[in-house]
Design a protein around this motif. Sequence first.
Motif, PDB file in Angstrom:
ATOM      1  N   LYS A 114      12.007  -2.167 -14.413  1.00  0.00           N
ATOM      2  CA  LYS A 114      11.807  -0.808 -13.404  1.00  0.00           C
ATOM      3  C   LYS A 114      10.834  -1.237 -12.320  1.00  0.00           C
ATOM      4  N   GLU A 115       9.728  -1.799 -12.612  1.00  0.00           N
ATOM      5  CA  GLU A 115       8.603  -2.142 -11.776  1.00  0.00           C
ATOM      6  C   GLU A 115       9.047  -3.036 -10.581  1.00  0.00           C
ATOM      7  N   LEU A 116      10.149  -4.047 -10.810  1.00  0.00           N
ATOM      8  CA  LEU A 116      10.716  -5.078  -9.897  1.00  0.00           C
ATOM      9  C   LEU A 116      12.006  -3.951  -9.265  1.00  0.00           C
ATOM     10  N   LEU A 117      12.372  -3.154  -9.716  1.00  0.00           N
ATOM     11  CA  LEU A 117      13.340  -2.501  -8.812  1.00  0.00           C
ATOM     12  C   LEU A 117      12.823  -1.830  -7.615  1.00  0.00           C
ATOM     13  N   SER A 118      11.503  -1.357  -7.940  1.00  0.00           N
ATOM     14  CA  SER A 118      10.869  -0.434  -6.685  1.00  0.00           C
ATOM     15  C   SER A 118       9.990  -1.422  -5.780  1.00  0.00           C
ATOM     16  N   ALA A 119       9.837  -2.662  -6.169  1.00  0.00           N
ATOM     17  CA  ALA A 119       8.969  -3.592  -5.489  1.00  0.00           C
ATOM     18  C   ALA A 119       9.450  -3.907  -4.097  1.00  0.00           C
ATOM     19  N   GLY A 120      10.810  -3.838  -3.845  1.00  0.00           N
ATOM     20  CA  GLY A 120      11.130  -4.083  -2.624  1.00  0.00           C
ATOM     21  C   GLY A 120      11.115  -2.917  -1.454  1.00  0.00           C
ATOM     22  N   GLU A 121      10.582  -1.757  -2.121  1.00  0.00           N
ATOM     23  CA  GLU A 121      10.649  -0.628  -1.109  1.00  0.00           C
ATOM     24  C   GLU A 121       9.728  -0.825   0.089  1.00  0.00           C
ATOM     25  N   PRO A 122       8.765  -1.504   0.127  1.00  0.00           N
ATOM     26  CA  PRO A 122       8.029  -1.704   1.688  1.00  0.00           C
ATOM     27  C   PRO A 122       8.770  -2.363   2.554  1.00  0.00           C
ATOM     28  N   TYR A 123      10.097  -3.269   1.996  1.00  0.00           N
ATOM     29  CA  TYR A 123      10.918  -4.012   2.759  1.00  0.00           C
ATOM     30  C   TYR A 123      12.305  -3.094   3.133  1.00  0.00           C
ATOM     31  N   ARG A 124      12.221  -1.867   2.705  1.00  0.00           N
ATOM     32  CA  ARG A 124      13.385  -0.925   3.291  1.00  0.00           C
ATOM     33  C   ARG A 124      14.411  -1.073   2.179  1.00  0.00           C
TER      34      ARG A 124
END
Length: 331
Positions: free
Chosen positions: A130-140
């Motif tokens: 779950k943490e890895l899924l949200s880790a791309g949010e800074p990159y849109r």
Amino acid sequence: MKIKHLLKILLLIPVIALQGCDTDAEDETYVIRLGHQLDINHPVHKGLVFLKEELERRSNGSMSIVIYPSSQVGDEREVLELIQIGSMGMTKVSASALESFVPEMKVFSLPYLFNNQEHYWNTLNGNVGKELLSAGEPYRFKGLGYFDAGSRSFYTTKKQVVTPDDLQGQKIRVMNSQTAVSMVNTMGGAATPVSWGELYTSLQQGVVDGAENNLPSFYYSKHYEVSQYLILDEHTSIPDVIIIGTHVWEQLNTEQQKWLEESMLAATDFQRALWAESTRESLEVVKKAGVEVIEADKSVFQESVLPVYESLKGSDLEALVKQIKSLGVEQ
């Protein structure tokens, strides 16, 4: 940006204009466009079709997904870039392709990380996944969930591989992943990144001597037509990640987000079952086609990649590996 890729975008401008049209009108549907690189017979594509149908059912037709398969809108990197600029809504991407955005994703390209399927899915469905899924949010882009992409094994065109020593002198295609490059080079091969769309020709013409992938992709890409040998060493298990652009996610209201998340969960279960069936069928077909299938002594391959883990000492990735390894310890 390549001219060919730019032309694809220009051809899609009329459709792009419809992307993200959120309306209260009862006779209009909120459409999300999704591009990916796989054949329409591939179990991942079928999983995405199920996702589309499930979303339409749960939203009573007020939401839908238009799917562009077979690299119609570009390779993985290009589609990610389209999502970042707001011209594409969703995609399916290998976790390895996300490494340049989310360095923690490198962990999935490490060889022999998981003990078994239970360990693999406990990791993906737990806090780490779950943490890895949200880790791309800074990159849109935001990860919605994971699809099964099986285990990757080597296949070659001229010389069989039985042990890592047999990789010596062989150019092996890998994804554009530094971790994958390091793994193959450590085993003794010459890692050679080649785009997926160019790989069949590269194998056929001897640009590379082999590649590594899962069984359904080996079959549906028709790489078995130009590769005589397959060794089931199953060195990595790299999931596919279903990505949605944050520009789309943030347009959705709470109910719409819930419909999409629930549809993703249902699609994951569907795709996992389909993947298992497709893997069995793919192995049968390539055997009948004359491919020599070799059962690997995995212990030899595991020993050959120990330097990969040695190189992680003191890094953030080492801590993540320990966390994942702990999930595979029997309680």
